[in-house]
Design a protein around this motif. Structure first.
Motif, short mmCIF file in Angstrom:
data_model
loop_
_atom_site.label_atom_id
_atom_site.label_comp_id
_atom_site.label_asym_id
_atom_site.label_seq_id
_atom_site.Cartn_x
_atom_site.Cartn_y
_atom_site.Cartn_z
N GLN A 12 13.59 71.70 34.81
CA GLN A 12 12.22 71.84 34.31
C GLN A 12 11.38 70.58 34.53
OE1 GLN A 12 11.21 74.76 33.10
NE2 GLN A 12 13.25 75.63 33.30
N TYR A 13 12.04 69.48 34.78
CA TYR A 13 11.37 68.18 34.82
C TYR A 13 10.19 68.09 35.79
CZ TYR A 13 10.73 63.14 34.89
OH TYR A 13 10.19 61.89 34.83
N PRO A 14 10.31 68.56 37.04
CA PRO A 14 9.17 68.42 37.95
C PRO A 14 7.89 69.06 37.42
CG PRO A 14 11.13 69.00 39.18
CD PRO A 14 11.48 69.14 37.72
N ALA A 15 8.02 70.18 36.74
CA ALA A 15 6.84 70.90 36.25
C ALA A 15 6.22 70.24 35.02
CB ALA A 15 7.21 72.35 35.91
N VAL A 16 7.01 69.47 34.27
CA VAL A 16 6.49 68.91 33.02
C VAL A 16 6.34 67.39 33.04
CG1 VAL A 16 7.38 70.84 31.67
CG2 VAL A 16 8.76 68.76 31.90
N GLN A 17 6.71 66.76 34.14
CA GLN A 17 6.63 65.29 34.20
C GLN A 17 5.21 64.80 33.94
OE1 GLN A 17 7.85 63.55 37.92
NE2 GLN A 17 7.58 61.47 37.17
N ALA A 18 4.22 65.33 34.62
CA ALA A 18 2.84 64.87 34.44
C ALA A 18 2.31 65.17 33.04
CB ALA A 18 1.94 65.47 35.51
N PRO A 19 2.49 66.39 32.51
CA PRO A 19 2.00 66.62 31.14
C PRO A 19 2.68 65.74 30.10
CG PRO A 19 2.58 68.71 32.19
CD PRO A 19 2.98 67.61 33.12
N LEU A 20 3.97 65.47 30.27
CA LEU A 20 4.65 64.59 29.32
C LEU A 20 4.14 63.16 29.44
CD1 LEU A 20 8.38 65.73 29.26
CD2 LEU A 20 6.72 65.79 27.40
N ALA A 21 3.96 62.69 30.66
CA ALA A 21 3.44 61.33 30.85
C ALA A 21 2.07 61.20 30.20
CB ALA A 21 3.37 61.00 32.34
N ALA A 22 1.24 62.20 30.34
CA ALA A 22 -0.09 62.18 29.74
C ALA A 22 -0.02 62.21 28.21
CB ALA A 22 -0.92 63.35 30.25
N GLN A 23 1.00 62.81 27.67
CA GLN A 23 1.15 62.96 26.22
C GLN A 23 1.75 61.71 25.56
OE1 GLN A 23 0.01 65.62 24.64
NE2 GLN A 23 0.73 65.07 22.64
N LEU A 24 2.39 60.83 26.30
CA LEU A 24 3.08 59.69 25.70
C LEU A 24 2.19 58.81 24.83
CD1 LEU A 24 5.59 58.62 28.50
CD2 LEU A 24 6.06 59.88 26.39
N PRO A 25 0.97 58.45 25.26
CA PRO A 25 0.13 57.63 24.36
C PRO A 25 -0.18 58.33 23.04
CG PRO A 25 -0.70 57.54 26.60
CD PRO A 25 0.36 58.61 26.58
N ASP A 26 -0.41 59.63 23.07
CA ASP A 26 -0.68 60.37 21.83
C ASP A 26 0.56 60.45 20.94
OD1 ASP A 26 -3.32 60.79 22.56
OD2 ASP A 26 -2.93 62.78 23.41
#
Length: 110
Positions: A12-26
């Motif tokens: 699942q990682y390729p599909a969620v890498q960008a959304p997770l990276a964007a969520q880290l500051p929050d």
């Protein structure tokens, strides 16, 4: 010292890498506000792992030092908030586990 590791099924990682990276500051802001710590005290990591198909696709593990105001209710509320935010960002099932560490034996070098 909230230490959050997000173990993500590598399928699942390729599909969620960008959304997770964007969520880290929050997520860091949530932890700081919820546990009363500065950003420098937080450590967050996203780690792709080989996982079984019948497990949640994301396993969030949070370790923190105990404090009197970190009651079970506060910790359970934080677990639910983390689960909901990570699931909303990825669309995947999320399990959250939170453990308090023994302050007398915990060692951290930075």
């Amino acid at each position: 010292m909230p230490n959050l590791k997000l173990f993500v099924d590598e399928a699942q990682y390729p599909a969620v890498q960008a959304p997770l990276a964007a969520q880290l500051p929050d997520l860091r802001a949530l932890l700081c506000a919820g546990f009363g710590v500065d950003e420098a005290a937080c450590q967050l990591a996203v780690i792709p792992v080989l996982a079984l198909a019948d497990q949640p696709a994301i396993n969030a593990e949070l370790h923190l030092l105990p404090k009197p105001d970190r009651t079970r209710a506060v910790i359970e509320t934080m677990a639910a908030r983390l689960r909901d935010r990570i699931a909303a960002a990825t669309g995947l099932p999320v399990a959250v586990r939170i453990a308090t560490l023994d302050a007398a034996t915990y060692v951290a070098l930075k």
